[in-house]
Design a protein around this motif. Sequence first.
Motif, PDB file in Angstrom:
ATOM      1  N   PRO A  24       0.780  -1.305   0.052  1.00  9.42           N
ATOM      2  CA  PRO A  24      -0.165   0.108  -0.021  1.00  9.42           C
ATOM      3  C   PRO A  24       0.925   1.221  -0.092  1.00  9.42           C
ATOM      4  O   PRO A  24       2.043   1.326   0.551  1.00  9.42           O
ATOM      5  N   LEU A  48      -3.510   4.196  -2.485  1.00 12.29           N
ATOM      6  CA  LEU A  48      -4.883   4.600  -1.551  1.00 12.29           C
ATOM      7  C   LEU A  48      -5.344   6.177  -1.856  1.00 12.29           C
ATOM      8  O   LEU A  48      -6.157   6.382  -1.070  1.00 12.29           O
ATOM      9  N   THR A 103       0.893  10.396   6.798  1.00 17.09           N
ATOM     10  CA  THR A 103      -0.163  10.021   7.264  1.00 17.09           C
ATOM     11  C   THR A 103       0.143   9.019   8.789  1.00 17.09           C
ATOM     12  O   THR A 103       0.941   8.458   8.794  1.00 17.09           O
ATOM     13  N   GLY A 105      -1.886   6.529   9.312  1.00 14.56           N
ATOM     14  CA  GLY A 105      -1.896   5.087   8.584  1.00 14.56           C
ATOM     15  C   GLY A 105      -0.657   4.658   8.365  1.00 14.56           C
ATOM     16  O   GLY A 105      -0.293   3.502   8.314  1.00 14.56           O
ATOM     17  N   GLY A 115       8.572   6.029  14.874  1.00 23.06           N
ATOM     18  CA  GLY A 115       7.595   6.997  14.344  1.00 23.06           C
ATOM     19  C   GLY A 115       6.828   7.955  15.577  1.00 23.06           C
ATOM     20  O   GLY A 115       6.877   7.335  16.406  1.00 23.06           O
ATOM     21  N   ASP A 116       6.590   9.016  15.135  1.00 25.40           N
ATOM     22  CA  ASP A 116       6.382  10.078  16.158  1.00 25.40           C
ATOM     23  C   ASP A 116       4.955  10.026  16.633  1.00 25.40           C
ATOM     24  O   ASP A 116       4.429  10.358  17.696  1.00 25.40           O
ATOM     25  N   LEU A 158      -6.051  -3.999   5.125  1.00 23.07           N
ATOM     26  CA  LEU A 158      -5.566  -2.472   5.293  1.00 23.07           C
ATOM     27  C   LEU A 158      -5.658  -1.802   6.655  1.00 23.07           C
ATOM     28  O   LEU A 158      -6.660  -2.292   7.166  1.00 23.07           O
TER      29      LEU A 158
END
Length: 285
Positions: A24, A48, A103, A105, A115-116, A158
């Motif tokens: 994705p 997406l 994003t 996601g 990752g923040d 997803l």
Amino acid sequence: MEFLRPTSLADALAAKAEHPDAVPIAGGTDVMVELNFDHRRPAALLDLNRVGELAEWTATPDGTRLGACVPYTRIIAELGDRLPGLAMASRTVGSPQIRNRGTVGGNLGASSPAGDTHPVLLATDATVEVASVRGTREIPIGEFYRGVKRNALEPDELITAVHLPEGTGPQQFSKVGTRNAMVIAVCSFGLALHPDGNRVGAGIGSAGPTPIRAVEAERFAAEELSWDSPKPLADAVARRFGELVATAATPIDDVRGTAAYRRHALSVLARRTLTWAWKDYARCA
Ligand SMILES: Cc1cc2nc3c(=O)[nH]c(=O)nc-3n(C[C@H](O)[C@H](O)[C@H](O)COP(=O)(O)OP(=O)(O)OC[C@H]3O[C@@H](n4cnc5c(N)ncnc54)[C@H](O)[C@@H]3O)c2cc1C
């Protein structure tokens, strides 16, 4: 390379079922780096960006449902009141260009311990909504991370949204890096006070193979804070909270910092964010 471009969620899920190896791509700020450096050469990309259902947020009876493809810029502009901790974390991501594309996601899909958004998602008891042609399920955030850059998604699934309960108290996010922008966290920390249940949420980033919840620190602070008639935060409580957060971390030495520095920095971030959040709470109580 095949490029799949569904225009509805149903079509996207059908495409993922048919091509479980398809990668994705939402904002592409992680995926394109991997392709450009030839770290990944997937047979198919599943774009997406035309799936409108993924790009919206809605108010729910319990809080907020944030579509997986809502970019950071919109979280900052539209959700600062509803999701203050996530908006704070979003402001620290990359640069304006990255925030326009990136994003939550994608942050979850990448599942990098750095990752923040992860520390805030842990601190605020978020739930990850995932879907496939087989149906939809909700995964508590603490069960989503499964290892370095690994998560609980099945190959045909997803991420469709993140559910964030309505916040009842102050939230904070803080990050240490070598500079203020365009930097991967050396370590990061998310905090949420939950006065509805006299609870504290504490999430650690970039100091272990996965984002980590500082459970002992949460318990300690919840017991020590004077929820009903807030008094100024005792220095000893703030310091002990910081120590317990540092103890919960399992950092390594790497190019961004040593394990010892990360533990020290986390204790400082935890102490500071608890002090700020408690001041806010006491002011409004
Ligand atoms: C210059 C630069 C600076 C950056 N700075 C930061 C930073 O400060 N903080 C930070 O946390 N990150 C940072 N990043 C990393 C990146 O921007 C974030 O991780 C961002 O949240 C990724 O979102 P995206 O939509 O671009 O994801 P993408 O690149 O599109 O996807 C990322 C991963 O998630 C998967 N994925 C995406 N959407 C879904 C979905 N709906 N369902 C299932 N899987 C999905 C993809 O297959 C891929 O594996 C930076 C990246 C760059 C290039």
